[in-house]
Design a protein around this motif. Sequence first.
Motif, short mmCIF file in Angstrom:
data_model
loop_
_atom_site.label_atom_id
_atom_site.label_comp_id
_atom_site.label_asym_id
_atom_site.label_seq_id
_atom_site.Cartn_x
_atom_site.Cartn_y
_atom_site.Cartn_z
N ALA A 37 -7.01 43.59 22.76
CA ALA A 37 -7.50 42.26 22.38
C ALA A 37 -8.34 42.33 21.11
CB ALA A 37 -8.31 41.65 23.52
N ALA A 38 -9.13 43.39 20.99
CA ALA A 38 -9.97 43.56 19.80
C ALA A 38 -9.12 43.90 18.58
CB ALA A 38 -11.03 44.62 20.03
N THR A 39 -8.25 44.90 18.72
CA THR A 39 -7.52 45.39 17.54
C THR A 39 -6.39 44.47 17.10
OG1 THR A 39 -6.02 46.74 18.88
CG2 THR A 39 -8.05 47.80 18.07
N GLY A 106 -28.38 61.67 25.64
CA GLY A 106 -27.45 60.85 26.41
C GLY A 106 -27.58 59.37 26.08
N CYS A 107 -28.82 58.91 25.95
CA CYS A 107 -29.05 57.52 25.57
C CYS A 107 -28.51 57.26 24.16
CB CYS A 107 -30.54 57.19 25.61
SG CYS A 107 -31.23 57.11 27.29
N ALA A 108 -28.70 58.22 23.26
CA ALA A 108 -28.22 58.08 21.89
C ALA A 108 -26.70 58.01 21.84
CB ALA A 108 -28.73 59.24 21.03
N VAL A 109 -26.03 58.80 22.65
CA VAL A 109 -24.57 58.76 22.70
C VAL A 109 -24.10 57.39 23.17
CG1 VAL A 109 -22.54 59.68 23.93
CG2 VAL A 109 -24.23 61.25 22.97
N ALA A 110 -24.74 56.85 24.19
CA ALA A 110 -24.37 55.52 24.69
C ALA A 110 -24.59 54.46 23.62
CB ALA A 110 -25.18 55.19 25.94
N ILE A 111 -25.72 54.51 22.95
CA ILE A 111 -26.00 53.54 21.90
C ILE A 111 -25.00 53.68 20.76
CG2 ILE A 111 -27.70 52.89 20.13
CD1 ILE A 111 -29.88 53.70 22.22
N PHE A 112 -24.69 54.92 20.40
CA PHE A 112 -23.69 55.16 19.34
C PHE A 112 -22.36 54.52 19.71
CE2 PHE A 112 -20.07 57.70 17.92
CZ PHE A 112 -20.18 57.52 16.54
N MET A 113 -21.88 54.77 20.94
CA MET A 113 -20.59 54.23 21.37
C MET A 113 -20.60 52.70 21.37
SD MET A 113 -18.77 52.79 24.21
CE MET A 113 -19.78 53.12 25.60
N LEU A 114 -21.64 52.12 21.93
CA LEU A 114 -21.71 50.66 22.01
C LEU A 114 -21.83 50.02 20.64
CD1 LEU A 114 -24.05 50.56 25.10
CD2 LEU A 114 -21.70 49.66 25.03
N PHE A 115 -22.69 50.57 19.80
CA PHE A 115 -22.90 49.98 18.49
C PHE A 115 -21.71 50.21 17.57
CE2 PHE A 115 -24.45 49.84 14.12
CZ PHE A 115 -24.96 48.55 14.10
N SER A 116 -21.28 51.47 17.46
CA SER A 116 -20.18 51.75 16.53
C SER A 116 -18.85 51.19 17.03
CB SER A 116 -20.06 53.25 16.25
OG SER A 116 -19.68 53.93 17.41
N TRP A 118 -18.20 48.67 19.51
CA TRP A 118 -18.07 47.23 19.70
C TRP A 118 -18.66 46.40 18.58
CZ3 TRP A 118 -14.47 45.49 22.58
CH2 TRP A 118 -14.02 46.24 23.66
N ILE A 119 -19.77 46.83 18.02
CA ILE A 119 -20.41 46.02 16.98
C ILE A 119 -19.78 46.30 15.61
CG2 ILE A 119 -22.58 45.36 15.89
CD1 ILE A 119 -22.32 44.67 18.96
N VAL A 120 -19.70 47.57 15.23
CA VAL A 120 -19.17 47.90 13.91
C VAL A 120 -17.66 47.71 13.85
CG1 VAL A 120 -18.89 49.73 12.18
CG2 VAL A 120 -21.07 49.47 13.37
N ILE A 121 -16.93 48.36 14.77
CA ILE A 121 -15.47 48.33 14.69
C ILE A 121 -14.90 47.00 15.19
CG2 ILE A 121 -13.32 49.40 15.48
CD1 ILE A 121 -14.91 52.09 15.51
N ALA A 122 -15.20 46.65 16.46
CA ALA A 122 -14.58 45.45 17.05
C ALA A 122 -15.11 44.16 16.41
CB ALA A 122 -14.80 45.42 18.55
N GLU A 123 -16.43 44.04 16.35
CA GLU A 123 -16.99 42.77 15.85
C GLU A 123 -16.86 42.63 14.35
OE1 GLU A 123 -20.85 40.02 16.63
OE2 GLU A 123 -21.24 42.17 16.43
N ALA A 137 -17.63 38.31 26.82
CA ALA A 137 -17.17 39.38 27.71
C ALA A 137 -17.41 40.77 27.15
CB ALA A 137 -15.68 39.19 28.00
N ALA A 138 -17.19 40.97 25.88
CA ALA A 138 -17.32 42.31 25.30
C ALA A 138 -18.55 42.46 24.42
CB ALA A 138 -16.06 42.65 24.49
N LEU A 139 -18.69 41.60 23.45
CA LEU A 139 -19.77 41.78 22.47
C LEU A 139 -21.15 41.53 23.06
CD1 LEU A 139 -18.11 40.18 19.32
CD2 LEU A 139 -18.17 42.58 20.02
#
Length: 161
Positions: A37-39, A106-116, A118-123, A137-139
């Motif tokens: 749906a994003a891509t 671990g927190c940094a990895v989660a933030i990296f995944m969510l930000f890069s 969903w925010i950077v790539i998808a949004e 639903a996603a963002l």
Amino acid sequence: MLRIFKILLVLSVASWGLLGAFGNILDWSGTTGAVTAATSMTTFDGGADNWRATSNPAIIIVGALAIVFFKSASAILCLIGTWQMWTVRAGEATAFAKAKTYALAGCAVAIFMLFSGWIVIAETWFELWRSEVMREAALDAAFRYCGMIGLIALFVGMHDE
């Protein structure tokens, strides 16, 4: 007392990662569907006609696997950090501070995944902000998770007495 809450908060991030990765694997079609749906940019008018839109199966699989990988990595690092923090909870502040390393990673990895992811790539790249269907639903969910995990990391990273 604060050390115990820091440990529990890191454990909650580990739980988020484990449950999320497990859910993504169990509902693989939903995971790949969200990435598609994003891509594909088909959830908003004119998106599918954009030159950036793609339904390339390789890109979709890589995106879905990245989500599972980063959630799992975050969970594993947070579990290691939880254990290390637990074992030195009554010790010196320097030992407890050192024990936080994996938890904060671990927190940094989660933030990296969510930000890069969903925010950077998808949004930003795939303009998912234009989608009425996916925005909440996603963002919004990614932003919420990223913010909460970031706050947890800030609290855990604070100096202990």
